[in-house]
Design an enzyme around this catalytic site. Structure first.
Site, mmCIF file in Angstrom:
data_model
loop_
_atom_site.group_PDB
_atom_site.id
_atom_site.type_symbol
_atom_site.label_atom_id
_atom_site.label_comp_id
_atom_site.label_asym_id
_atom_site.label_seq_id
_atom_site.Cartn_x
_atom_site.Cartn_y
_atom_site.Cartn_z
ATOM 1 N N CYS A 1 69.795 77.475 57.672
ATOM 2 C CA CYS A 1 68.840 76.917 58.637
ATOM 3 C C CYS A 1 69.567 76.472 59.904
ATOM 4 C CB CYS A 1 68.146 75.724 58.011
ATOM 5 S SG CYS A 1 67.478 76.067 56.393
ATOM 6 N N ARG B 1 70.998 83.505 62.876
ATOM 7 C CA ARG B 1 71.322 83.035 61.526
ATOM 8 C C ARG B 1 70.247 83.437 60.524
ATOM 9 N NH1 ARG B 1 74.606 78.013 61.953
ATOM 10 N NH2 ARG B 1 73.545 77.218 60.114
ATOM 11 N N TRP C 1 65.541 78.754 56.660
ATOM 12 C CA TRP C 1 65.811 79.919 55.803
ATOM 13 C C TRP C 1 65.484 79.407 54.403
ATOM 14 C CZ3 TRP C 1 67.362 84.989 55.813
ATOM 15 C CH2 TRP C 1 67.949 85.496 54.678
ATOM 16 N N ASN D 1 69.279 70.564 56.932
ATOM 17 C CA ASN D 1 70.007 71.748 56.441
ATOM 18 C C ASN D 1 70.710 71.329 55.163
ATOM 19 O OD1 ASN D 1 69.268 73.232 58.602
ATOM 20 N ND2 ASN D 1 71.318 73.573 59.423
ATOM 21 N N GLY D 2 70.683 72.192 54.142
ATOM 22 C CA GLY D 2 71.400 71.884 52.907
ATOM 23 C C GLY D 2 70.478 71.930 51.708
ATOM 24 N N GLU E 1 82.189 100.253 44.495
ATOM 25 C CA GLU E 1 81.832 99.344 45.605
ATOM 26 C C GLU E 1 82.912 99.379 46.678
ATOM 27 O OE1 GLU E 1 79.320 98.098 46.655
ATOM 28 O OE2 GLU E 1 79.970 96.609 48.095
ATOM 29 N N LYS F 1 82.222 100.452 50.602
ATOM 30 C CA LYS F 1 82.612 99.584 51.733
ATOM 31 C C LYS F 1 83.456 100.368 52.728
ATOM 32 C CE LYS F 1 80.376 96.364 51.574
ATOM 33 N NZ LYS F 1 79.541 97.035 50.686
ATOM 34 N N GLU G 1 81.290 103.123 54.525
ATOM 35 C CA GLU G 1 80.192 102.713 55.421
ATOM 36 C C GLU G 1 80.687 102.003 56.672
ATOM 37 O OE1 GLU G 1 77.287 99.943 53.925
ATOM 38 O OE2 GLU G 1 78.708 99.034 52.573
ATOM 39 N N HIS H 1 89.526 116.281 34.599
ATOM 40 C CA HIS H 1 88.417 117.236 34.430
ATOM 41 C C HIS H 1 88.017 117.861 35.757
ATOM 42 C CE1 HIS H 1 87.997 115.995 30.277
ATOM 43 N NE2 HIS H 1 88.144 114.746 30.697
ATOM 44 N N LYS I 1 70.314 97.317 57.846
ATOM 45 C CA LYS I 1 70.615 96.236 56.897
ATOM 46 C C LYS I 1 69.655 96.292 55.705
ATOM 47 C CE LYS I 1 72.584 92.656 55.180
ATOM 48 N NZ LYS I 1 73.896 92.875 54.510
HETATM 49 C C1 AGP Z 1 75.726 97.694 51.213
HETATM 50 O O1 AGP Z 1 76.918 97.429 51.962
HETATM 51 C C2 AGP Z 1 74.771 98.565 51.969
HETATM 52 N N1 AGP Z 1 74.448 97.975 53.204
HETATM 53 C C3 AGP Z 1 73.608 99.040 51.120
HETATM 54 O O2 AGP Z 1 74.162 99.851 50.112
HETATM 55 C C4 AGP Z 1 72.737 97.971 50.424
HETATM 56 O O3 AGP Z 1 73.474 97.370 49.382
HETATM 57 C C5 AGP Z 1 71.510 98.694 49.825
HETATM 58 O O4 AGP Z 1 70.796 99.258 50.889
HETATM 59 C C6 AGP Z 1 70.602 97.766 49.013
HETATM 60 O O5 AGP Z 1 70.059 96.798 49.867
HETATM 61 P P1 AGP Z 1 69.300 95.537 49.192
HETATM 62 O O6 AGP Z 1 70.334 94.826 48.376
HETATM 63 O O7 AGP Z 1 68.798 94.732 50.347
HETATM 64 O O8 AGP Z 1 68.205 96.092 48.327
#
Ligand code: AGP
Length: 599
Positions: free
Chosen positions: A2, A28, A74, A98-99, A472, A476, A479, A495, A594
């Protein structure tokens, strides 16, 4: 997280300052906003759900006011709504917060017995009522604030207005940031620098457990209601952009640095009332004979780690699927199936579709979500919130880690007895420091990044949980640095994939599972023998000198339920350093959003 803004002064219109300040905090993330201001000797409150524009259209800016507070919320307790939005007013007290007030339920019971009633679902309204109750008893707001500190458990930054006190703004904080900014014949308070940087760059940092009284021409900081503290005045050198990232170069780096606190908050929020309450928070998993975990991207990778832990500790078969596949495949449900949807945004189209399919089949659903009140959170039968706060970088880090934390607690709840619980709690206590120390090893990751950032293909290897972490880590890297990489189960190399290994091919090998260590080491030696440049990521316990790696990153040992929270940090920071060397747009990688709210 927040946002708070406050103003008391002679030169500006309080409402303009409040709205401008709240707009500077929009980055934020928030789901509602509000202002409280002195108007004709009365405190008026205007607050609305949604964007600040919804608030602005309700405000008459011709009103002249010299005192006010504002807030962007938030949601953590209670859905995003106009009623739950701040400021809250109870009796003579109006405040923004906030908190998280951890003991708000017990305080609420006591206040109800004293005759207070509540209209919102928030912990903030309870704090407001508590301060009002004490103020009615003491009629000295400083003494009341002093006493409050002993009654409230949790984190708070409060900005407070008091009826009949028309020239003072009161603030206090514990574990939530608050700064006091100094103008000429005017003073400000804010939860974050951007809110006031437009007006002044002179500020005082309010330390934990300190209180302050602001008027237009004075700021008094108190250690307790009788002790004034002299504070240095600092000057902010940051520009607005730097201030919004709290001085970090990128939001992603800021959010990685927030991981220890976020993981602590996520775990503590669920274990603070002991092992009995932990089990009562979760659905009764013993009802289920099968669990489907469904998610996308990093959330899917978190689900893979959850699978390993839940199967091992809960002895329940767990199927983990990518939502975009799950929603179109033949599904085998029975009345003993639980579907868990993991999603940071709570709006991912494929994950939401998977949730709705499960519900159409009358299957129980549990959502692990970061955004309170999001579609997936609202539509699932059960919801567990991660406490990651707003995550701005497109590449998730702290939200992913908080998903791991929730999944660990689910596994813990399946073996929940006092010994296991107490061991877990003590392991959590060292986790925060271990995570912080790993994050500080920046130079290690940068040195390795210098070796690989110009390569074309990077391989990640692992077995078991380490394979899920490899996936993962690979995502990272891809992307944010656009460097092709591939995660592979180490046992699968022979394989096919091993044909791709040639001299100096970078291979990041993750070896944290003692039961699989010999196997992964022999896989590493296979690629090393073919010329690979091996970056070994292992634990202190498994660490030993050998000729099968070129670089080594060692993470501390912790409880198996928590180990992944350490192992992932070097992978996140290595990707960050590679992307930085390549000059990529780390927070907003090309082609990515996002939240993928479309198929
Ligand atoms: C993760 O770094 C990516 N931005 C993407 O894979 C993300 O995790 C995926 O789109 C799922 O999003 P969500 O957790 O908001 O459902």
């Amino acid at each position: 997280m927040c946002g708070i803004v406050g103003y008391v002064g002679k030169n500006k219109q309080a409402l303009h300052v409040l709205i401008e300040g709240l707009k500077a905090l929009e980055y934020r993330g928030y789901d509602s906003s509000g202002v409280a201001f002195l108007n004709n000797n009365k405190i008026q409150i205007i607050k609305e759900k949604g964007k600040i524009h919804n608030l602005e259209v309700k405000i008459d800016f011709s009103v002249t006011s010299n005192l006010g507070i504002g807030h962007t919320r938030w949601a953590t307790h209670g859905e995003p709504s106009q009623i739950n939005a701040h400021p809250h007013k109870v009796g003579k007290i109006t405040l923004v917060h906030n908190g998280i007030i951890e003991n708000y339920e017990e305080l609420k019971l006591v206040l109800k017995e004293s005759g207070y009633s509540f209209i919102s679902e928030t912990d903030t309204e309870v704090a407001c009522a508590l301060i009002d109750k004490l103020y009615n008893e003491k009629n000295d707001i400083l003494k009341v604030m002093d006493k409050c500190r002993n009654l409230i458990r949790g984190s708070y930054a409060f900005a407070i207005l008091v009826d009949d006190i028309d020239d003072k703004l009161f603030v206090m904080r514990k574990d939530s940031p608050l700064i006091i900014a100094l103008g000429n014949d005017e003073n400000y308070v804010a939860s974050d620098v951007p809110a006031i940087l437009k007006f002044t760059n002179r500020y005082i940092l309010l330390n934990n457990n300190e209180m302050a009284v602001l008027t237009s021409d004075s700021v008094k900081v108190y250690k307790d209601s009788n002790t004034i503290i002299k504070k240095d005045i600092d000057t902010f050198e940051w520009d607005m952009e730097a201030a919004m990232k709290n001085g970090y170069e990128h939001y992603m780096l800021k959010e990685i640095n927030e991981e220890p606190e976020v993981v602590y908050n996520t775990i503590y929020n669920l274990i603070k009332n002991g092992s009995e309450e932990l089990s009562s928070i979760f659905p009764d998993f013993s009802k289920y004979k099968k669990i489907d975990i469904v998610a996308c991207g990093s959330a899917y990778h978190a689900g893979l780690i959850g699978k390993t832990l839940i199967e091992k500790y809960g002895d329940i078969p767990v199927n983990v699927e990518v939502a975009s596949e799950y929603r179109y495949k033949k599904l085998f449900y029975n009345n003993r199936t639980l579907v868990i949807i993991i999603s940071q945004s709570g709006e991912t189209a494929d994950s939401l579709a998977a949730l709705r399919i499960a519900k159409e089949h009358d299957v129980d659903t549990l959502a692990i979500v970061n955004v309170v009140g999001s579609s997936i959170a609202r539509e699932a039968k059960y919801v567990l919130y991660t406490k990651a706060g707003v995550e701005i970088a497109v590449a998730t880090t702290k939200a992913y880690s908080s998903q791991l934390a929730v999944l660990s607690l689910i596994a813990l709840s399946m073996i929940n007895n006092d010994d296991n619980f107490d061991n877990f709690v003590s392991d959590c206590q060292k986790l925060e420091t271990q995570m912080t120390n790993l994050i500080k090893k920046h130079n290690v990751y940068r040195d390795i990044a210098l070796e690989i950032y110009q390569k074309n293909d990077i391989f990640f290897l692992g077995r078991g949980i380490d394979y899920a972490l490899a996936m993962e880590g690979s995502l990272k890297l891809k992307e944010i640095s656009y460097l092709h990489s591939e995660a592979y189960p180490a046992g699968e190399l022979k394989h096919g994939t091993i044909s791709l290994i040639e001299k100096d091919t970078p291979v990041i090998a993750i070896a944290t599972d003692e039961t699989l260590n010999e196997k992964i080491i022999s896989n590493i030696k296979e690629v090393k023998a073919r010329g690979a440049s091996v970056i070994l990521l292992t634990t202190s316990k498994l660490n030993k000198v050998g000729d099968y790696y070129d670089y080594k990153i060692v993470v501390d040992d912790n409880n198996e339920l928590l180990q992944s929270l350490l192992t992932i940090i070097p992978l996140q920071l290595l990707s960050y350093e590679v992307a930085k060397l390549k000059g990529c747009d780390i927070d907003k990688p090309r082609n990515l959003a996002k939240s993928v709210t479309v198929e």
